[in-house]
Design a protein around this motif. Structure first.
Motif, PDB file in Angstrom:
ATOM      1  N   PRO A  36      23.311   2.917  52.072  1.00 26.75           N
ATOM      2  CA  PRO A  36      22.965   4.225  52.645  1.00 26.75           C
ATOM      3  C   PRO A  36      23.762   4.516  53.902  1.00 26.75           C
ATOM      4  O   PRO A  36      24.329   3.612  54.532  1.00 26.75           O
ATOM      5  N   THR A  39      23.128   4.109  60.179  1.00 24.98           N
ATOM      6  CA  THR A  39      21.992   4.585  60.968  1.00 24.98           C
ATOM      7  C   THR A  39      22.016   3.970  62.355  1.00 24.98           C
ATOM      8  O   THR A  39      22.644   2.953  62.597  1.00 24.98           O
ATOM      9  N   TRP A  43      17.896   7.362  64.348  1.00 22.68           N
ATOM     10  CA  TRP A  43      18.195   8.236  63.205  1.00 22.68           C
ATOM     11  C   TRP A  43      16.940   8.791  62.539  1.00 22.68           C
ATOM     12  O   TRP A  43      16.910   9.946  62.103  1.00 22.68           O
ATOM     13  N   ILE A  44      15.885   8.003  62.485  1.00 22.00           N
ATOM     14  CA  ILE A  44      14.708   8.395  61.711  1.00 22.00           C
ATOM     15  C   ILE A  44      13.904   9.506  62.391  1.00 22.00           C
ATOM     16  O   ILE A  44      13.051  10.144  61.776  1.00 22.00           O
ATOM     17  N   LYS A 142      20.981   9.043  47.930  1.00 16.59           N
ATOM     18  CA  LYS A 142      20.950   8.293  49.190  1.00 16.59           C
ATOM     19  C   LYS A 142      20.503   9.174  50.352  1.00 16.59           C
ATOM     20  O   LYS A 142      19.643   8.794  51.139  1.00 16.59           O
ATOM     21  N   VAL A 143      21.105  10.367  50.465  1.00 16.64           N
ATOM     22  CA  VAL A 143      20.757  11.233  51.598  1.00 16.64           C
ATOM     23  C   VAL A 143      19.385  11.872  51.398  1.00 16.64           C
ATOM     24  O   VAL A 143      18.655  12.108  52.366  1.00 16.64           O
ATOM     25  N   ARG A 146      16.924   9.430  52.497  1.00 17.02           N
ATOM     26  CA  ARG A 146      16.817   9.456  53.965  1.00 17.02           C
ATOM     27  C   ARG A 146      15.888  10.584  54.410  1.00 17.02           C
ATOM     28  O   ARG A 146      15.073  10.410  55.316  1.00 17.02           O
ATOM     29  N   ASP A 147      16.028  11.751  53.788  1.00 22.90           N
ATOM     30  CA  ASP A 147      15.142  12.877  54.105  1.00 22.90           C
ATOM     31  C   ASP A 147      13.678  12.486  53.912  1.00 22.90           C
ATOM     32  O   ASP A 147      12.825  12.753  54.767  1.00 22.90           O
ATOM     33  N   ALA A 149      12.379   9.462  53.765  1.00 19.04           N
ATOM     34  CA  ALA A 149      11.984   8.417  54.716  1.00 19.04           C
ATOM     35  C   ALA A 149      11.631   9.021  56.067  1.00 19.04           C
ATOM     36  O   ALA A 149      10.635   8.640  56.705  1.00 19.04           O
ATOM     37  N   LYS A 150      12.435   9.983  56.518  1.00 23.28           N
ATOM     38  CA  LYS A 150      12.159  10.652  57.795  1.00 23.28           C
ATOM     39  C   LYS A 150      10.843  11.420  57.719  1.00 23.28           C
ATOM     40  O   LYS A 150      10.033  11.380  58.652  1.00 23.28           O
ATOM     41  N   ALA A 181      14.052   5.722  50.036  1.00 26.54           N
ATOM     42  CA  ALA A 181      13.106   6.067  51.101  1.00 26.54           C
ATOM     43  C   ALA A 181      12.268   4.859  51.490  1.00 26.54           C
ATOM     44  O   ALA A 181      12.090   4.561  52.674  1.00 26.54           O
ATOM     45  N   LEU A 184      14.076   2.378  53.621  1.00 21.56           N
ATOM     46  CA  LEU A 184      14.464   2.795  54.961  1.00 21.56           C
ATOM     47  C   LEU A 184      13.296   2.924  55.938  1.00 21.56           C
ATOM     48  O   LEU A 184      13.513   2.928  57.151  1.00 21.56           O
TER      49      LEU A 184
END
Length: 361
Positions: A36, A39, A43-44, A142-143, A146-147, A149-150, A181, A184
């Motif tokens: 990924p 970071t 980042w989160i 992957k991105v 990340r969305d 996970a945030k 997700a 991360l």
């Protein structure tokens, strides 16, 4: 030539075009091996690059996005009437040809609410990234992961939400989004359910980029469309969870043969011509409907059995529940975490109560 023959001839022409399009997408696929995006420790909590949307669906209007939870804007939690005292389900769709939500989404939302009336059911909208050529959408997981996970981390921090109440459900590419997700977040999510995780580009990818048993406290997976060579089958073939269930052997599902599906599409007339992609998705999407069935039909729950091979299973050598060799399918699964993945097979599940194909919304 009779009208019926003309209809089927036309369907075959359209079918050929769909398969050609799907095949051309797969020709350019490469295995996802990159980790990924880089970071930092901050980042989160940076929500500025989030593209995905998170709608809290309601039991009254399960088929529309009426209220969005927006990371970084805590007032949206109150506006959407999020209930922090109950279970939270996060539904993640997969690749889409039309760029629209598919008809299974509101069906799953309604079933989750019927089983858990006080729950929060959130649908992740990553349609703009999912409506690309397959290899591009596959790389976007992957991105999008990340969305998610945030979003999950923000929601948990704002409400001190117990991680044990968070359940991600991902279909096809969405299953790998859920995996990324879960990998991360700084705390393990309670459960991830993979509904026939996508196969192309993921069969040989590393655990950081696919759904894996390391991504949650418990990962269960339904494999319903694993026909074909590795990395070419629509659904991933290898086991990726704590428990991997292969209904009807996992390769192909009852009622999804070409003759039955063509007949169903033909009966829909012009509308049926718009849904030829169901010939490809029928077995793939069956994973969702089996999960829905597990939510609604508590009196007749489907079972799966641990077995060394499909041949041994077909000979009736594995139909025993001794020593935890059987388990329920879907939502009601017994959460047993083992040192390695447990593969299970189901007896031939009847297709009478499950759709062989569905119309797109």
């Amino acid at each position: 030539m009779g009208k019926e023959n003309i209809c089927f001839f036309s369907l075959w022409i359209i079918l050929g075009k769909i398969f050609a399009s799907f095949s051309s997408d797969l020709e350019g696929t490469t295995n996802i091996t990159a980790t990924p995006l880089p970071t930092t420790t901050q980042w989160i909590t940076d929500y500025s690059d989030i593209v995905s949307k998170f709608s809290l669906r309601t039991v009254d209007i399960p088929d529309d996005d009426m209220c969005y939870l927006v990371p970084g804007r805590p007032e949206t939690i109150k506006e959407c009437e999020f209930n922090p005292e109950t279970q939270t389900f996060i539904v993640i769709h997969g690749w889409t040809v039309t760029g629209m939500f598919e008809s299974w989404v509101p069906k799953l939302v309604s079933a989750l609410y019927e089983r858990e009336p006080s729950a929060n059911v959130i649908v992740v909208d990553w349609l703009t990234r999912a409506n690309q050529h397959y290899p591009t959408s596959a790389n976007y997981t992957k991105v999008v992961g990340r969305d998610v996970a945030k979003f999950v981390s923000w929601l948990q921090k704002e409400l001190q939400l117990p991680w044990e109440r968070i359940h991600l459900l991902g279909y096809s590419l969405g299953a790998h989004v859920a995996g990324v997700a879960g990998n991360l977040t700084d705390h393990k999510i309670s459960r991830i359910t993979g509904l026939d995780p996508a196969g192309p580009t993921f069969e040989h990818a590393d655990n950081q980029n696919t759904l894996s048993r390391d991504d949650a406290q418990f990962v269960d997976v339904l494999h319903t469309n694993t026909r074909g060579s590795p990395d070419r089958s629509i659904g991933i073939q290898k086991p990726v969870g704590h428990i991997d269930i292969y209904p009807n052997g996992g390769t192909f599902q009852p009622g999804c043969d070409i003759q039955n599906t063509l007949m169903g599409i033909a009966l829909e007339g012009i509308k049926g011509l718009q849904n030829m992609d169901q010939l490809i998705k029928c077995s793939h999407e069956r994973s969702i409907h089996l999960f829905i069935d597990s939510l609604l039909n508590l009196q007749q729950q489907s079972m799966a059995y641990r077995c060394n091979s499909k041949d041994a299973f077909n000979k009736g050598l594995c139909l025993s529940c001794r020593k935890n060799r059987c388990n329920k399918i879907g939502y009601n699964i017994n959460k047993v975490r083992t040192a390695r993945s447990t593969k299970m097979i189901t007896p031939r599940c009847p297709s009478s109560s499950l759709p062989t194909w569905t119309s797109a919304t």
